[in-house]
Design a protein around this motif. Sequence first.
Motif, PDB file in Angstrom:
ATOM      1  N   LYS A  89      43.785  51.301  43.584  1.00 19.44           N
ATOM      2  CA  LYS A  89      44.907  50.431  43.939  1.00 19.44           C
ATOM      3  C   LYS A  89      45.702  50.046  42.707  1.00 19.44           C
ATOM      4  CE  LYS A  89      42.911  48.412  48.131  1.00 19.44           C
ATOM      5  NZ  LYS A  89      42.566  47.157  48.850  1.00 19.44           N
ATOM      6  N   GLY A  90      45.900  51.022  41.805  1.00 22.36           N
ATOM      7  CA  GLY A  90      46.608  50.766  40.563  1.00 22.36           C
ATOM      8  C   GLY A  90      48.114  50.761  40.750  1.00 22.36           C
ATOM      9  N   LYS A  91      48.785  50.229  39.734  1.00 22.31           N
ATOM     10  CA  LYS A  91      50.236  50.159  39.751  1.00 22.31           C
ATOM     11  C   LYS A  91      50.864  51.543  39.672  1.00 22.31           C
ATOM     12  CE  LYS A  91      54.092  47.694  39.426  1.00 22.31           C
ATOM     13  NZ  LYS A  91      54.577  46.830  40.526  1.00 22.31           N
ATOM     14  N   ASN A  92      50.143  52.501  39.042  1.00 22.09           N
ATOM     15  CA  ASN A  92      50.703  53.835  38.912  1.00 22.09           C
ATOM     16  C   ASN A  92      50.703  54.612  40.222  1.00 22.09           C
ATOM     17  OD1 ASN A  92      47.910  53.956  38.972  1.00 22.09           O
ATOM     18  ND2 ASN A  92      47.800  55.802  37.729  1.00 22.09           N
ATOM     19  N   LYS A  93      50.140  54.057  41.292  1.00 25.41           N
ATOM     20  CA  LYS A  93      50.114  54.733  42.595  1.00 25.41           C
ATOM     21  C   LYS A  93      51.018  54.059  43.623  1.00 25.41           C
ATOM     22  CE  LYS A  93      45.320  56.223  41.993  1.00 25.41           C
ATOM     23  NZ  LYS A  93      43.942  56.160  42.548  1.00 25.41           N
ATOM     24  N   GLU A  94      51.901  53.178  43.157  1.00 30.04           N
ATOM     25  CA  GLU A  94      52.712  52.440  44.123  1.00 30.04           C
ATOM     26  C   GLU A  94      53.695  53.355  44.854  1.00 30.04           C
ATOM     27  OE1 GLU A  94      54.983  49.497  42.180  1.00 30.04           O
ATOM     28  OE2 GLU A  94      55.889  50.847  40.690  1.00 30.04           O
TER      29      GLU A  94
END
Length: 315
Positions: A139-144
């Motif tokens: 659920k990282g920011k790089n997968k938004e």
Amino acid sequence: MDVSEILAAQAEKQKSTAVEREIPLEADTGLLTVTDLNPTDPESYNEGLEAYLQSNARDGVQALLNALFALPSTQSPDGPVAKLLPPITQLPRAKPLPKPKPLTKWEKFAKEKGISHRKKEKAVWDEEKQEWINRWGWKGKNKEFEEQWLTEVPTNADIDHDPSKIAKAERRIRVAKNERHMTQNIARAQGESTVAGPSSREQRKNEINRTLATSRVSTASMGRFDKVLEGEKKLKGVKRKFEPAEVPVEREKAANLALIQKMEKEPRQKKVKKAAGDDILNVRKAIRATSRGKGSVALAKSSGGGKAKALDRHK
């Protein structure tokens, strides 16, 4: 008590706390240790060992207490509290000092150009969720862009244009690129680029390409839908070898004879024993079925002696 008695008491107190040695004791308040460099007195040591050791221990503890009370202190409910100084005693190491970590290619470039490195925090603030989330990972920011429910699509995009798949493929390409750079940094740190010859350099390059190709096929689609990096070569596998369809007669004859000999390796006695065991097992099954599980004796009594003798001969 007059003044002379007070001065005498103070002098006695100072004398009891003073440590007089030929070589002054070295007190290290940082490690709470005392170093005594005075040589051992053979006469005092031989006359009374216990008293000699107690005297040395008393002097060492007294020198340490004197050094502690000489430090600046602050008052507290439990008494004065002093801040210890940094250690000054050079203690021996069990292992050698660790070697400095070699710089990567980017770190060398940044050092030459005077670029300061700013470490990124692991958590970032999400304005939409109003909470701290991981920059990478689950659920990282790089997968938004891969997980958002609405994405703008260009007007000239194809019908099967999927922004989520494109963002996921680009992220995997970045991961593979970082892994390749990491492998190159490890090889460069080992000093192989300056010492090794052309053959070692080519071998290391092949290993890096093979590692990259292996990481690319670790996806669910086995890398079929991943974008190929610039300059990346296709991994060559092991080619299967097939026998020709037409072979000489002598070669075909020899192969057939070898196959027949392999099939005839099983001993004939084993086959005979197996067949005999099956025959005996069938007779026993027939006896149990005829006597309804009572056995051959009950069958002989019910059918007469002649039939029993015949069954005995078959046993």
